[in-house]
Design a protein around this motif. Structure first.
Motif, PDB file in Angstrom:
ATOM      1  N   CYS A  90       1.204 -51.523  -8.506  1.00 35.17           N
ATOM      2  CA  CYS A  90       1.870 -51.631  -7.203  1.00 35.17           C
ATOM      3  C   CYS A  90       1.514 -52.980  -6.586  1.00 35.17           C
ATOM      4  O   CYS A  90       0.337 -53.273  -6.373  1.00 35.17           O
ATOM      5  N   LYS A  91       2.515 -53.788  -6.307  1.00 33.96           N
ATOM      6  CA  LYS A  91       2.276 -55.139  -5.773  1.00 33.96           C
ATOM      7  C   LYS A  91       1.716 -55.104  -4.351  1.00 33.96           C
ATOM      8  O   LYS A  91       1.043 -56.029  -3.934  1.00 33.96           O
ATOM      9  N   THR A  92       1.985 -54.029  -3.601  1.00 35.84           N
ATOM     10  CA  THR A  92       1.491 -53.975  -2.218  1.00 35.84           C
ATOM     11  C   THR A  92       0.088 -53.388  -2.121  1.00 35.84           C
ATOM     12  O   THR A  92      -0.786 -53.967  -1.488  1.00 35.84           O
ATOM     13  N   SER A  93      -0.157 -52.245  -2.772  1.00 35.64           N
ATOM     14  CA  SER A  93      -1.477 -51.606  -2.671  1.00 35.64           C
ATOM     15  C   SER A  93      -2.449 -52.108  -3.738  1.00 35.64           C
ATOM     16  O   SER A  93      -3.653 -51.950  -3.596  1.00 35.64           O
ATOM     17  N   GLY A  94      -1.915 -52.644  -4.832  1.00 34.12           N
ATOM     18  CA  GLY A  94      -2.763 -53.075  -5.937  1.00 34.12           C
ATOM     19  C   GLY A  94      -3.148 -51.958  -6.889  1.00 34.12           C
ATOM     20  O   GLY A  94      -3.818 -52.195  -7.893  1.00 34.12           O
ATOM     21  N   ARG A  95      -2.721 -50.738  -6.592  1.00 34.50           N
ATOM     22  CA  ARG A  95      -3.080 -49.616  -7.458  1.00 34.50           C
ATOM     23  C   ARG A  95      -2.536 -49.809  -8.866  1.00 34.50           C
ATOM     24  O   ARG A  95      -1.422 -50.291  -9.059  1.00 34.50           O
ATOM     25  N   ILE A  96      -3.341 -49.377  -9.848  1.00 39.23           N
ATOM     26  CA  ILE A  96      -2.985 -49.463 -11.251  1.00 39.23           C
ATOM     27  C   ILE A  96      -2.802 -48.039 -11.776  1.00 39.23           C
ATOM     28  O   ILE A  96      -3.689 -47.202 -11.644  1.00 39.23           O
ATOM     29  N   GLU A 101      -1.858 -41.110 -22.983  1.00 35.17           N
ATOM     30  CA  GLU A 101      -0.949 -40.307 -23.794  1.00 35.17           C
ATOM     31  C   GLU A 101      -1.560 -39.036 -24.377  1.00 35.17           C
ATOM     32  O   GLU A 101      -1.061 -37.935 -24.151  1.00 35.17           O
ATOM     33  N   ASP A 102      -2.607 -39.139 -25.165  1.00 35.52           N
ATOM     34  CA  ASP A 102      -3.134 -37.955 -25.848  1.00 35.52           C
ATOM     35  C   ASP A 102      -3.988 -37.067 -24.950  1.00 35.52           C
ATOM     36  O   ASP A 102      -4.355 -35.957 -25.347  1.00 35.52           O
ATOM     37  N   ASN A 103      -4.305 -37.535 -23.734  1.00 36.31           N
ATOM     38  CA  ASN A 103      -4.914 -36.669 -22.728  1.00 36.31           C
ATOM     39  C   ASN A 103      -3.851 -36.059 -21.809  1.00 36.31           C
ATOM     40  O   ASN A 103      -4.184 -35.313 -20.893  1.00 36.31           O
ATOM     41  N   HIS A 104      -2.580 -36.420 -22.032  1.00 33.33           N
ATOM     42  CA  HIS A 104      -1.436 -35.838 -21.319  1.00 33.33           C
ATOM     43  C   HIS A 104      -1.582 -35.930 -19.802  1.00 33.33           C
ATOM     44  O   HIS A 104      -1.417 -34.950 -19.077  1.00 33.33           O
ATOM     45  N   ARG A 105      -1.850 -37.151 -19.331  1.00 29.65           N
ATOM     46  CA  ARG A 105      -2.064 -37.336 -17.903  1.00 29.65           C
ATOM     47  C   ARG A 105      -1.821 -38.793 -17.513  1.00 29.65           C
ATOM     48  O   ARG A 105      -1.639 -39.662 -18.373  1.00 29.65           O
ATOM     49  N   VAL A 106      -1.864 -39.034 -16.212  1.00 33.26           N
ATOM     50  CA  VAL A 106      -1.819 -40.387 -15.662  1.00 33.26           C
ATOM     51  C   VAL A 106      -3.088 -40.573 -14.848  1.00 33.26           C
ATOM     52  O   VAL A 106      -3.475 -39.686 -14.071  1.00 33.26           O
ATOM     53  N   GLN A 107      -3.748 -41.721 -15.028  1.00 34.83           N
ATOM     54  CA  GLN A 107      -4.926 -42.049 -14.227  1.00 34.83           C
ATOM     55  C   GLN A 107      -4.569 -43.203 -13.290  1.00 34.83           C
ATOM     56  O   GLN A 107      -3.800 -44.090 -13.645  1.00 34.83           O
ATOM     57  N   VAL A 108      -5.172 -43.174 -12.101  1.00 37.89           N
ATOM     58  CA  VAL A 108      -4.869 -44.164 -11.067  1.00 37.89           C
ATOM     59  C   VAL A 108      -6.165 -44.851 -10.635  1.00 37.89           C
ATOM     60  O   VAL A 108      -7.179 -44.190 -10.395  1.00 37.89           O
ATOM     61  N   PHE A 109      -6.093 -46.201 -10.533  1.00 37.97           N
ATOM     62  CA  PHE A 109      -7.256 -47.018 -10.199  1.00 37.97           C
ATOM     63  C   PHE A 109      -6.913 -47.977  -9.064  1.00 37.97           C
ATOM     64  O   PHE A 109      -5.754 -48.311  -8.841  1.00 37.97           O
ATOM     65  N   THR A 110      -7.945 -48.447  -8.373  1.00 40.13           N
ATOM     66  CA  THR A 110      -7.764 -49.516  -7.397  1.00 40.13           C
ATOM     67  C   THR A 110      -7.559 -50.824  -8.139  1.00 40.13           C
ATOM     68  O   THR A 110      -7.775 -50.895  -9.356  1.00 40.13           O
ATOM     69  N   LEU A 116      -9.407 -43.604  -8.798  1.00 39.50           N
ATOM     70  CA  LEU A 116      -8.964 -42.918  -7.585  1.00 39.50           C
ATOM     71  C   LEU A 116      -8.671 -41.447  -7.849  1.00 39.50           C
ATOM     72  O   LEU A 116      -9.254 -40.571  -7.229  1.00 39.50           O
ATOM     73  N   PHE A 117      -7.747 -41.187  -8.772  1.00 39.17           N
ATOM     74  CA  PHE A 117      -7.404 -39.801  -9.096  1.00 39.17           C
ATOM     75  C   PHE A 117      -6.600 -39.778 -10.386  1.00 39.17           C
ATOM     76  O   PHE A 117      -6.203 -40.810 -10.917  1.00 39.17           O
ATOM     77  N   LYS A 118      -6.366 -38.575 -10.880  1.00 39.84           N
ATOM     78  CA  LYS A 118      -5.554 -38.367 -12.077  1.00 39.84           C
ATOM     79  C   LYS A 118      -4.629 -37.184 -11.807  1.00 39.84           C
ATOM     80  O   LYS A 118      -4.895 -36.361 -10.924  1.00 39.84           O
ATOM     81  N   PHE A 119      -3.549 -37.117 -12.577  1.00 44.90           N
ATOM     82  CA  PHE A 119      -2.669 -35.961 -12.473  1.00 44.90           C
ATOM     83  C   PHE A 119      -2.003 -35.709 -13.805  1.00 44.90           C
ATOM     84  O   PHE A 119      -1.879 -36.602 -14.639  1.00 44.90           O
ATOM     85  N   GLY A 120      -1.604 -34.446 -14.004  1.00 48.17           N
ATOM     86  CA  GLY A 120      -0.968 -34.024 -15.242  1.00 48.17           C
ATOM     87  C   GLY A 120      -1.929 -33.289 -16.150  1.00 48.17           C
ATOM     88  O   GLY A 120      -3.147 -33.377 -16.014  1.00 48.17           O
ATOM     89  N   SER A 121      -1.342 -32.540 -17.076  1.00 53.47           N
ATOM     90  CA  SER A 121      -2.079 -31.816 -18.102  1.00 53.47           C
ATOM     91  C   SER A 121      -1.100 -31.533 -19.233  1.00 53.47           C
ATOM     92  O   SER A 121       0.101 -31.777 -19.108  1.00 53.47           O
ATOM     93  N   ASP A 122      -1.608 -31.011 -20.339  1.00 55.44           N
ATOM     94  CA  ASP A 122      -0.768 -30.737 -21.500  1.00 55.44           C
ATOM     95  C   ASP A 122       0.128 -29.533 -21.230  1.00 55.44           C
ATOM     96  O   ASP A 122      -0.351 -28.463 -20.864  1.00 55.44           O
ATOM     97  N   MET A 160       1.226 -41.896  -4.091  1.00 54.26           N
ATOM     98  CA  MET A 160       0.014 -41.892  -3.265  1.00 54.26           C
ATOM     99  C   MET A 160      -0.958 -40.776  -3.629  1.00 54.26           C
ATOM    100  O   MET A 160      -2.156 -40.904  -3.441  1.00 54.26           O
ATOM    101  N   ASN A 161      -0.424 -39.654  -4.176  1.00 53.72           N
ATOM    102  CA  ASN A 161      -1.320 -38.532  -4.456  1.00 53.72           C
ATOM    103  C   ASN A 161      -1.039 -37.826  -5.782  1.00 53.72           C
ATOM    104  O   ASN A 161      -1.714 -36.867  -6.121  1.00 53.72           O
ATOM    105  N   GLY A 162      -0.012 -38.255  -6.529  1.00 52.78           N
ATOM    106  CA  GLY A 162       0.300 -37.648  -7.820  1.00 52.78           C
ATOM    107  C   GLY A 162       1.048 -36.342  -7.743  1.00 52.78           C
ATOM    108  O   GLY A 162       1.193 -35.654  -8.758  1.00 52.78           O
ATOM    109  N   ALA A 163       1.569 -35.980  -6.563  1.00 52.44           N
ATOM    110  CA  ALA A 163       2.308 -34.721  -6.418  1.00 52.44           C
ATOM    111  C   ALA A 163       3.661 -34.815  -7.122  1.00 52.44           C
ATOM    112  O   ALA A 163       4.384 -35.802  -6.979  1.00 52.44           O
TER     113      ALA A 163
END
Length: 192
Positions: A90-96, A101-110, A116-122, A160-163
């Protein structure tokens, strides 16, 4: 323009006229080396964020290709990856945002690599993944689109929260269907 050259284990840089400028990186697991770089993005400061797929990490390089930071290692915990593939910044917040893939999720970093947080599951329910790959952020950075490769769909999440917000597509070859989607992007006018 920066290209992740997957099988050559390096990043290739071109100018706006597609003239070759330079190559950086080589095969290996040291800082600035890669084993199958896959996803690539550029942040607001022109740092290059590279998904180092088989090293199970993310590397941040300066715009000149010099190593700055490594995020993650192999595993299934926070700040650990198993075959990461896609990245969006994100160019504004800087979040990455990184598709793990094989953990079936997305991770979010500053922007400086703090988890910061993760979301998703298999799985195949809304908000679950089967091998997530390509990622894209809406122009305002409010929504994240995820290519849910194994479920043959694109899922939309609140960045913002992975919902979970909604899902697009199903398996097939007619209009509106997918078979293993791997990449997604958003135009300035909002087309997906």
């Amino acid at each position: 323009m920066f290209v992740a050259n997957y099988n050559n284990h390096r990043i290739v840089e071109f100018d706006q006229n597609m003239q070759f400028l330079k190559v950086f990186g080589s095969r290996g697991n040291e800082n600035g080396q890669f084993k199958y770089p896959y996803g690539i993005a550029v942040d607001a400061d022109d740092n290059i964020v590279v998904v180092d797929c088989e090293n199970n990490r993310l590397q941040i390089l300066s715009k000149d290709g010099n190593w700055k930071q490594t995020i993650g290692k192999e595993g299934s915990g926070d700040v650990e990856f198993d075959n990461p593939r896609g990245v969006a910044v994100c160019k504004t917040s800087g979040r990455i945002f990184v598709s793990d893939e094989d953990n079936h999720r997305v991770q979010v970093f500053t922007s400086d690599g703090k988890f910061l947080f993760k979301f998703g599951s298999d799985g195949s329910e809304n908000g679950q993944f089967k091998l997530p790959r390509g990622l894209a952020l809406s122009n305002c950075g409010q929504y994240l689109y995820v290519c849910d490769y194994g479920n043959n769909r694109i899922q939309l999440f609140n960045a913002m929260n992975g919902a979970f917000v909604k899902s697009y597509g199903s398996k097939g070859s007619v209009d509106g269907q997918f078979y293993g989607p791997i990449g997604v992007c958003i135009s300035q006018s909002g087309k997906i």
